[in-house]
Design a protein around this motif. Structure first.
Motif, mmCIF file in Angstrom:
data_model
loop_
_atom_site.group_PDB
_atom_site.id
_atom_site.type_symbol
_atom_site.label_atom_id
_atom_site.label_comp_id
_atom_site.label_asym_id
_atom_site.label_seq_id
_atom_site.Cartn_x
_atom_site.Cartn_y
_atom_site.Cartn_z
ATOM 1 N N ASP A 43 17.205 56.920 3.802
ATOM 2 C CA ASP A 43 17.651 57.229 5.153
ATOM 3 C C ASP A 43 18.503 56.122 5.758
ATOM 4 N N GLN A 44 18.612 54.964 5.129
ATOM 5 C CA GLN A 44 19.459 53.893 5.647
ATOM 6 C C GLN A 44 20.858 53.936 5.043
ATOM 7 N N ALA A 45 21.019 54.451 3.832
ATOM 8 C CA ALA A 45 22.329 54.491 3.185
ATOM 9 C C ALA A 45 23.211 55.508 3.914
ATOM 10 N N THR A 46 24.461 55.127 4.143
ATOM 11 C CA THR A 46 25.380 56.012 4.855
ATOM 12 C C THR A 46 26.745 56.002 4.177
ATOM 13 N N VAL A 47 27.501 57.072 4.438
ATOM 14 C CA VAL A 47 28.872 57.214 3.961
ATOM 15 C C VAL A 47 29.660 57.833 5.104
ATOM 16 N N ARG A 48 30.947 57.527 5.201
ATOM 17 C CA ARG A 48 31.805 58.150 6.219
ATOM 18 C C ARG A 48 31.838 59.660 6.001
ATOM 19 N N ILE A 49 31.839 60.422 7.092
ATOM 20 C CA ILE A 49 31.805 61.878 6.978
ATOM 21 C C ILE A 49 33.075 62.425 6.333
ATOM 22 N N ASP A 50 34.247 61.885 6.671
ATOM 23 C CA ASP A 50 35.479 62.414 6.075
ATOM 24 C C ASP A 50 35.510 62.150 4.574
ATOM 25 N N SER A 51 35.011 60.999 4.169
ATOM 26 C CA SER A 51 34.953 60.663 2.748
ATOM 27 C C SER A 51 33.963 61.566 2.022
ATOM 28 N N TRP A 52 32.808 61.839 2.631
ATOM 29 C CA TRP A 52 31.797 62.661 1.976
ATOM 30 C C TRP A 52 32.273 64.106 1.838
ATOM 31 N N ILE A 53 32.889 64.650 2.889
ATOM 32 C CA ILE A 53 33.388 66.032 2.842
ATOM 33 C C ILE A 53 34.402 66.183 1.712
ATOM 34 N N TRP A 54 35.277 65.199 1.570
ATOM 35 C CA TRP A 54 36.276 65.229 0.501
ATOM 36 C C TRP A 54 35.615 65.020 -0.861
ATOM 37 N N SER A 55 34.648 64.108 -0.940
ATOM 38 C CA SER A 55 34.003 63.782 -2.210
ATOM 39 C C SER A 55 33.265 64.964 -2.814
ATOM 40 N N VAL A 56 32.657 65.794 -1.972
ATOM 41 C CA VAL A 56 31.899 66.939 -2.482
ATOM 42 C C VAL A 56 32.745 68.212 -2.496
ATOM 43 N N ARG A 57 34.057 68.052 -2.366
ATOM 44 C CA ARG A 57 35.034 69.125 -2.554
ATOM 45 C C ARG A 57 34.945 70.256 -1.543
ATOM 46 N N LEU A 58 34.574 69.928 -0.292
ATOM 47 C CA LEU A 58 34.634 70.934 0.763
ATOM 48 C C LEU A 58 36.052 71.040 1.317
ATOM 49 N N THR A 59 36.853 69.968 1.174
ATOM 50 C CA THR A 59 38.274 70.000 1.530
ATOM 51 C C THR A 59 39.076 69.506 0.341
ATOM 52 N N LYS A 60 40.358 69.867 0.314
ATOM 53 C CA LYS A 60 41.194 69.484 -0.823
ATOM 54 C C LYS A 60 41.613 68.022 -0.760
ATOM 55 N N THR A 61 41.850 67.496 0.446
ATOM 56 C CA THR A 61 42.275 66.103 0.566
ATOM 57 C C THR A 61 41.432 65.406 1.621
ATOM 58 N N ARG A 62 41.411 64.085 1.557
ATOM 59 C CA ARG A 62 40.658 63.330 2.547
ATOM 60 C C ARG A 62 41.353 63.394 3.900
ATOM 61 N N SER A 63 42.679 63.465 3.894
ATOM 62 C CA SER A 63 43.379 63.546 5.177
ATOM 63 C C SER A 63 43.080 64.882 5.869
ATOM 64 N N LEU A 64 42.899 65.965 5.106
ATOM 65 C CA LEU A 64 42.489 67.234 5.715
ATOM 66 C C LEU A 64 41.094 67.117 6.321
ATOM 67 N N ALA A 65 40.217 66.395 5.650
ATOM 68 C CA ALA A 65 38.868 66.189 6.171
ATOM 69 C C ALA A 65 38.913 65.381 7.465
ATOM 70 N N ALA A 66 39.734 64.330 7.496
ATOM 71 C CA ALA A 66 39.852 63.513 8.702
ATOM 72 C C ALA A 66 40.487 64.319 9.839
ATOM 73 N N SER A 67 41.474 65.136 9.518
ATOM 74 C CA SER A 67 42.108 65.977 10.541
ATOM 75 C C SER A 67 41.115 66.982 11.115
ATOM 76 N N ALA A 68 40.276 67.552 10.260
ATOM 77 C CA ALA A 68 39.257 68.493 10.733
ATOM 78 C C ALA A 68 38.279 67.798 11.676
ATOM 79 N N CYS A 69 37.929 66.542 11.366
ATOM 80 C CA CYS A 69 37.025 65.792 12.241
ATOM 81 C C CYS A 69 37.682 65.529 13.595
#
Length: 166
Positions: A43-69
């Motif tokens: 529960d202490q380990a964290t990752v940026r949300i835009d990076s995680w969304i891109w890493s698990v292939r919910l978006t095609k690019t990280r910039s799309l993930a950041a734009s969605a945020c």
């Protein structure tokens, strides 16, 4: 202190734990498929949300993930978040992309893009099923030389297109 007194990286071990991912890291190098930080509880380990969304292939690019945020299409536990917001195990992520809402619960944190089989293991999908494809909708195409529509033909076209008649 002499240089021989300082422990080397190999003696300390890798700062990443790959045992849960089935990977065999090289000495001193983390594997690319899973990077879970050692020394922190889950529960202490964290990752940026835009990076995680891109890493698990919910978006095609990280910039799309950041734009969605930035556009407010990403929510963590009901709150709108910015791209740098940390995500933790157990968080519920709601993502609106391409007219569809994805609802996932984070089960594993990754900060590098992984393959589809590994990506599916990183979240539990609670999304509603995508809308059924109704096939090709009728368009009411006419020949170019057919002339002007009669009132009857216009009403039929309006009915096909789902418009109210005049």
């Amino acid at each position: 202190m002499r240089p021989s007194d300082v422990p080397r990286a190999r003696e300390w071990g890798s700062p990443w734990d790959d045992s849960r991912c089935g990977g065999r890291p090289e000495p001193g190098r983390p594997s690319a498929s899973c990077r879970t930080v050692v020394g922190m509880s889950a529960d202490q380990a964290t990752v940026r949300i835009d990076s995680w969304i891109w890493s698990v292939r919910l978006t095609k690019t990280r910039s799309l993930a950041a734009s969605a945020c930035r556009a407010g299409h990403v929510r963590i536990n009901g709150e709108r978040v910015k791209p740098a917001h940390p995500v933790r195990n157990g968080d519920q992520v709601r993502l609106r992309i391409a007219g569809r809402e994805r609802i996932v619960v984070v089960s594993r944190l990754v900060n590098k893009r992984v393959g589809p089989p590994v990506a599916v293991e990183c979240y539990v999908d609670h999304s509603p099923p995508p809308p059924a494809d109704t096939g090709v909708s009728p368009t009411g195409d006419r020949r170019r030389d057919a002339g002007r529509l009669t009132n009857r033909e216009r009403r039929e076209l309006d009915r096909l297109r789902g418009r109210p008649s005049r």
